[in-house]
Motif scaffolding. Structure first.
Motif, mmCIF file in Angstrom:
data_model
loop_
_atom_site.group_PDB
_atom_site.id
_atom_site.type_symbol
_atom_site.label_atom_id
_atom_site.label_comp_id
_atom_site.label_asym_id
_atom_site.label_seq_id
_atom_site.Cartn_x
_atom_site.Cartn_y
_atom_site.Cartn_z
ATOM 1 N N ALA A 153 -9.435 20.731 17.394
ATOM 2 C CA ALA A 153 -9.161 19.803 16.294
ATOM 3 C C ALA A 153 -7.668 19.505 16.237
ATOM 4 C CB ALA A 153 -9.618 20.383 14.960
ATOM 5 N N ILE A 154 -7.339 18.330 15.728
ATOM 6 C CA ILE A 154 -5.961 18.001 15.370
ATOM 7 C C ILE A 154 -5.857 18.138 13.860
ATOM 8 C CG2 ILE A 154 -4.249 16.154 15.199
ATOM 9 C CD1 ILE A 154 -5.119 15.145 17.882
ATOM 10 N N ILE A 155 -5.076 19.102 13.432
ATOM 11 C CA ILE A 155 -4.909 19.367 12.005
ATOM 12 C C ILE A 155 -3.517 18.907 11.598
ATOM 13 C CG2 ILE A 155 -4.858 21.161 10.227
ATOM 14 C CD1 ILE A 155 -6.731 22.792 12.036
ATOM 15 N N GLN A 156 -3.482 17.877 10.783
ATOM 16 C CA GLN A 156 -2.198 17.308 10.378
ATOM 17 C C GLN A 156 -2.329 16.697 8.985
ATOM 18 O OE1 GLN A 156 -1.389 14.209 13.273
ATOM 19 N NE2 GLN A 156 -3.394 13.289 12.999
ATOM 20 N N SER A 157 -1.220 16.608 8.310
ATOM 21 C CA SER A 157 -1.186 15.973 6.998
ATOM 22 C C SER A 157 -0.806 14.505 7.160
ATOM 23 C CB SER A 157 -0.174 16.684 6.093
ATOM 24 O OG SER A 157 -0.040 16.011 4.864
ATOM 25 N N GLN B 124 -0.543 6.008 6.674
ATOM 26 C CA GLN B 124 0.693 6.618 7.179
ATOM 27 C C GLN B 124 0.727 6.634 8.701
ATOM 28 O OE1 GLN B 124 1.399 10.597 5.757
ATOM 29 N NE2 GLN B 124 3.185 10.919 7.060
ATOM 30 N N LEU B 125 -0.406 6.954 9.316
ATOM 31 C CA LEU B 125 -0.449 7.026 10.775
ATOM 32 C C LEU B 125 -0.785 5.664 11.360
ATOM 33 C CD1 LEU B 125 -2.443 10.313 11.521
ATOM 34 C CD2 LEU B 125 0.033 9.984 11.535
ATOM 35 N N LEU C 2 -6.862 7.203 16.174
ATOM 36 C CA LEU C 2 -7.831 7.256 17.261
ATOM 37 C C LEU C 2 -7.685 8.527 18.086
ATOM 38 C CD1 LEU C 2 -7.675 3.520 18.406
ATOM 39 C CD2 LEU C 2 -9.617 4.667 17.310
ATOM 40 N N ASP C 3 -6.454 8.961 18.286
ATOM 41 C CA ASP C 3 -6.221 10.197 19.035
ATOM 42 C C ASP C 3 -6.832 11.390 18.305
ATOM 43 O OD1 ASP C 3 -4.867 8.796 20.978
ATOM 44 O OD2 ASP C 3 -2.866 9.324 20.248
ATOM 45 N N ALA C 4 -6.660 11.418 16.977
ATOM 46 C CA ALA C 4 -7.237 12.511 16.191
ATOM 47 C C ALA C 4 -8.761 12.471 16.249
ATOM 48 C CB ALA C 4 -6.755 12.430 14.747
ATOM 49 N N TRP C 5 -9.335 11.290 16.127
ATOM 50 C CA TRP C 5 -10.785 11.136 16.193
ATOM 51 C C TRP C 5 -11.321 11.581 17.552
ATOM 52 C CZ3 TRP C 5 -14.493 10.218 12.703
ATOM 53 C CH2 TRP C 5 -15.745 9.796 13.144
ATOM 54 N N HIS D 252 -4.428 13.441 1.308
ATOM 55 C CA HIS D 252 -3.257 13.866 2.076
ATOM 56 C C HIS D 252 -3.644 14.379 3.467
ATOM 57 C CE1 HIS D 252 -0.403 13.293 -1.177
ATOM 58 N NE2 HIS D 252 -1.262 13.883 -1.987
ATOM 59 N N TYR D 253 -4.932 14.338 3.774
ATOM 60 C CA TYR D 253 -5.422 14.736 5.099
ATOM 61 C C TYR D 253 -6.453 13.700 5.561
ATOM 62 C CZ TYR D 253 -3.165 19.265 4.550
ATOM 63 O OH TYR D 253 -2.238 20.268 4.382
ATOM 64 N N VAL D 254 -5.997 12.478 5.727
ATOM 65 C CA VAL D 254 -6.917 11.388 6.021
ATOM 66 C C VAL D 254 -7.597 11.578 7.380
ATOM 67 C CG1 VAL D 254 -7.095 8.914 6.494
ATOM 68 C CG2 VAL D 254 -5.755 9.726 4.550
#
Length: 221
Positions: free
Chosen positions: A87-91, A96-97, A103-106, A144-146
């Motif tokens: 997983a990519i875990i980011q705020s 914002q992104l 798409l990279d996170a998905w 805050h964690y879309v």
């Protein structure tokens, strides 16, 4: 002897899940992006004396991920269990992104799991047994964690779809939803969370759960 494949075998849940299954005498295939991560995970599993194979692959690289799964099957046979823990875990807040980062996170949070399932679940279905467990999170979306909220919602939908496709043939598809920050010595200790993965794998078919929620206090479906 078929065993378990851990995709995303880094520190925390992945490593603890590997140790939990190794404790039962199951061979372990570790998949991670870097050699350093794999070395640490293999060292953590080594006290249990089970066969271990370490495989480097990025979950967004479909060819590499499929090759790693093939290598694990060549070594130990079609796995009894596959755990997708990447997983990519980011705020990030709404907007914002840039689209590329979303798409990279998905790709990591959802598409990698789909790739892995599409590669191994048909064989499990033909055999009539197997477990495919995805690490989930964010039971409720948070602004805050879309990217993570979207990804974990996607995981729930993916689990439902895979269950519809492969569940009738004997493949137990489920998720472990972690509702808090993972840290040793807390209510979200990864060793405690790892117990859920073993519990899901060993559930009798009539009692299968699609989701276990680890809230730090209670668990439920």
């Amino acid at each position: 002897m078929p065993g378990v494949v851990i995709i995303g075998a880094g520190p925390g849940i992945g490593r603890s899940v590997a140790r939990r299954f190794a404790r039962e005498g199951m061979p372990v295939a570790l998949v991670a992006r870097t050699a350093g991560t794999l070395t640490a995970a293999a060292e953590a599993v080594s006290p249990f004396g089970v066969p271990v194979i370490s495989l480097t692959a990025d979950t967004v690289d479909e060819a590499a991920l499929r090759a790693a799964l093939d290598a694990a099957a060549d070594e130990f046979g079609l796995p009894d269990v596959v755990v997708y823990n990447a997983a990519i875990i980011q705020s990030d807040t709404p907007g914002q992104l840039p689209a590329r980062a979303q798409l990279d996170a998905w790709a990591v949070n959802v598409v990698g799991a789909l790739t892995a399932a599409a590669h191994v679940a048909p064989g499990m279905a033909r055999r009539g047994s197997g477990s495919f467990v995805i690490t989930g999170g964010m039971p409720e979306p948070k602004p805050h964690y879309v990217s993570l909220s979207l990804g974990k919602a996607g995981v729930r939908t993916l689990v439902a779809l895979l269950d519809q496709e492969y569940g009738p043939s004997g493949v137990h598809v489920a998720s472990v939803t972690v509702d808090g920050p993972v840290a040793p010595g807390t209510a979200f200790d990864p060793d405690h969370i790892a117990e859920h993965y073993w519990r899901l794998h060993t559930q009798p078919r009539h009692a299968w759960q699609q989701e276990i929620v680890h809230s730090g206090l209670t668990t439920g479906t």
